[in-house]
Design a protein around this motif. Structure first.
Motif, PDB file in Angstrom:
ATOM      1  N   ARG A 137       0.731  -1.163  -0.237  1.00 17.90           N
ATOM      2  CA  ARG A 137      -0.374   0.407  -0.177  1.00 17.90           C
ATOM      3  C   ARG A 137       0.738   1.244  -0.205  1.00 17.90           C
ATOM      4  NH1 ARG A 137      -5.349   0.215   3.804  1.00 17.90           N
ATOM      5  NH2 ARG A 137      -5.549   1.275   1.643  1.00 17.90           N
ATOM      6  N   ALA A 141       2.074   1.322  -4.291  1.00 11.84           N
ATOM      7  CA  ALA A 141       0.981   1.382  -5.162  1.00 11.84           C
ATOM      8  C   ALA A 141       2.226   2.773  -5.652  1.00 11.84           C
ATOM      9  CB  ALA A 141      -0.226   1.939  -3.997  1.00 11.84           C
ATOM     10  N   PRO A 142       2.117   4.077  -4.450  1.00  7.26           N
ATOM     11  CA  PRO A 142       2.609   5.393  -4.726  1.00  7.26           C
ATOM     12  C   PRO A 142       3.441   5.418  -5.465  1.00  7.26           C
ATOM     13  CG  PRO A 142       2.226   4.960  -2.445  1.00  7.26           C
ATOM     14  CD  PRO A 142       2.108   3.022  -3.052  1.00  7.26           C
ATOM     15  N   THR A 152      -3.334  11.488  -8.206  1.00  9.40           N
ATOM     16  CA  THR A 152      -3.218  11.265  -6.679  1.00  9.40           C
ATOM     17  C   THR A 152      -1.952  11.894  -5.484  1.00  9.40           C
ATOM     18  OG1 THR A 152      -2.296   8.967  -6.972  1.00  9.40           O
ATOM     19  CG2 THR A 152      -4.292   9.328  -7.237  1.00  9.40           C
ATOM     20  N   CYS A 154      -0.495  10.535  -3.197  1.00  8.92           N
ATOM     21  CA  CYS A 154       0.652   9.773  -3.286  1.00  8.92           C
ATOM     22  C   CYS A 154       1.801  10.271  -4.112  1.00  8.92           C
ATOM     23  CB  CYS A 154       0.376   8.401  -3.249  1.00  8.92           C
ATOM     24  SG  CYS A 154      -0.233   7.337  -4.557  1.00  8.92           S
ATOM     25  N   CYS A 161       0.460   6.022   0.996  1.00 11.15           N
ATOM     26  CA  CYS A 161      -0.634   5.827   0.599  1.00 11.15           C
ATOM     27  C   CYS A 161      -1.758   7.357   1.501  1.00 11.15           C
ATOM     28  CB  CYS A 161      -1.095   4.561   0.504  1.00 11.15           C
ATOM     29  SG  CYS A 161      -2.938   4.729   0.629  1.00 11.15           S
ATOM     30  N   TYR A 162      -2.254   7.735   1.080  1.00 15.67           N
ATOM     31  CA  TYR A 162      -3.400   8.483   2.013  1.00 15.67           C
ATOM     32  C   TYR A 162      -4.648   8.162   1.698  1.00 15.67           C
ATOM     33  CZ  TYR A 162       0.483  12.183   2.178  1.00 15.67           C
ATOM     34  OH  TYR A 162       1.481  12.630   2.528  1.00 15.67           O
ATOM     35  N   ASP A 163      -4.362   6.917   1.292  1.00 12.87           N
ATOM     36  CA  ASP A 163      -6.388   6.567   1.556  1.00 12.87           C
ATOM     37  C   ASP A 163      -7.465   6.698   0.685  1.00 12.87           C
ATOM     38  OD1 ASP A 163      -7.822   4.369   1.097  1.00 12.87           O
ATOM     39  OD2 ASP A 163      -8.580   4.693   3.522  1.00 12.87           O
ATOM     40  N   CYS A 164      -7.014   7.465  -0.911  1.00 14.26           N
ATOM     41  CA  CYS A 164      -7.221   8.816  -0.984  1.00 14.26           C
ATOM     42  C   CYS A 164      -8.915   8.153  -1.802  1.00 14.26           C
ATOM     43  CB  CYS A 164      -6.656   8.810  -2.269  1.00 14.26           C
ATOM     44  SG  CYS A 164      -6.612   8.193  -3.773  1.00 14.26           S
ATOM     45  N   ARG A 169      -7.759   6.713  -8.449  1.00 13.02           N
ATOM     46  CA  ARG A 169      -7.196   5.735  -7.557  1.00 13.02           C
ATOM     47  C   ARG A 169      -6.895   4.779  -8.254  1.00 13.02           C
ATOM     48  NH1 ARG A 169      -8.577   4.515  -1.487  1.00 13.02           N
ATOM     49  NH2 ARG A 169      -8.151   2.156  -1.638  1.00 13.02           N
ATOM     50  N   ILE A 170      -5.904   4.631  -8.069  1.00 10.26           N
ATOM     51  CA  ILE A 170      -5.323   3.046  -8.918  1.00 10.26           C
ATOM     52  C   ILE A 170      -6.101   2.002  -7.670  1.00 10.26           C
ATOM     53  CG2 ILE A 170      -3.435   4.663 -10.149  1.00 10.26           C
ATOM     54  CD1 ILE A 170      -1.175   2.966  -8.349  1.00 10.26           C
ATOM     55  N   CYS A 171      -5.856   1.947  -6.375  1.00  8.47           N
ATOM     56  CA  CYS A 171      -5.622   1.067  -5.953  1.00  8.47           C
ATOM     57  C   CYS A 171      -7.071   0.699  -5.580  1.00  8.47           C
ATOM     58  CB  CYS A 171      -4.926   1.664  -4.091  1.00  8.47           C
ATOM     59  SG  CYS A 171      -3.888   1.764  -5.095  1.00  8.47           S
TER      60      CYS A 171
HETATM   61  S1  SF4 Z   1      -5.273   4.760  -2.243  1.00  4.86           S
HETATM   62 FE1  SF4 Z   1      -4.789   6.545  -3.260  1.00  4.86          FE
HETATM   63  S2  SF4 Z   1      -3.181   8.033  -1.674  1.00  4.86           S
HETATM   64 FE2  SF4 Z   1      -3.348   5.474  -1.470  1.00  4.86          FE
HETATM   65  S3  SF4 Z   1      -1.882   4.384  -2.562  1.00  4.86           S
HETATM   66 FE3  SF4 Z   1      -3.277   4.294  -3.724  1.00  4.86          FE
HETATM   67  S4  SF4 Z   1      -3.772   6.021  -5.235  1.00  4.86           S
HETATM   68 FE4  SF4 Z   1      -2.143   6.492  -3.556  1.00  4.86          FE
END
Ligand code: SF4
Length: 197
Positions: A137, A141-142, A152, A154, A161-164, A169-171
């Protein structure tokens, strides 16, 4: 500190086939001998890219990769006999962790191929499941978001990660392999070098 050899033993005890190599060149050589005359799909992976596997495997297989002009929408990679990907995190116990946005990569780790190869550099290894998930995470991911130049937090700040809630958002999904999926032989290629994110 997590130990690659212990991870190899733990993965074997869970039913994964495992190979451990000192260099990415030795691993690429092994994969080129093992995969021949097949249809091959690739997941998005800096590891596979940096090993030159698309170029080498394409000389004696039919390889489909959205990073090399086969759109995901064709489904060619997802229909291939063999699928290759890396992972976002691996615990020493053998939990294999992946985060995905489109879902094509994690779907192919779960279903649809005769054989799955997961190619994993030592930097993906963490001592525990929680630490492996944390690195997936907050590190993988960033860095992927920065590679994709998403807007985003990150990608902008590059630290965690900022849990955006960003539309970019890619996650979007998390898959954890505890064991090889039933009916899909799965081989983990461990490499004692830093590779990918
Ligand atoms: S949830 Fe958002 S802030 Fe976190 S790693 Fe994924 S894209 Fe970046």
């Amino acid at each position: 500190m997590a130990d690659l050899k212990k991870a190899a033993e733990n993965l074997k005890s869970r039913g994964f086939n495992v190979q451990l190599f000192q260099t990415k060149e030795a691993a690429a050589d092994y994969l080129n001998k093992a995969i021949d005359g097949r249809t091959v799909g690739f997941g998005g992976s800096v590891t596979l890219r940096d090993m030159g596997l698309y170029e080498s495997l394409s000389t004696h297989n039919s390889v489909y990769w959205h990073w090399q002009g086969t759109p995901i929408s064709t489904g060619e990679a997802e229909k291939a006999q063999v699928y290759l990907s890396s992972v976002n995190g691996l615990s020493e116990d053998g939990d294999i962790i992946n985060i995905d946005g489109n879902g094509n990569r994690v779907a192919s780790m779960l279903y649809g191929h005769e054989k799955l190869y997961l190619v994993v550099g030592r930097n993906k290894l963490a001592a525990t499941y929680d630490e492996a998930l944390w690195r997936a995470r907050n590190i993988a991911a960033p860095k992927n978001a920065q590679r994709l130049q998403t807007k985003t937090p990150c990608a902008v700040k590059g630290d965690r990660c900022y849990d955006c809630k960003s539309p970019n958002r890619i996650c979007r999904g998390l898959a954890v392999l505890w064991r090889p999926m039933s009916g899909m032989e799965t081989e983990v290629i461990l490499i004692d070098e830093d590779l990918g994110y």
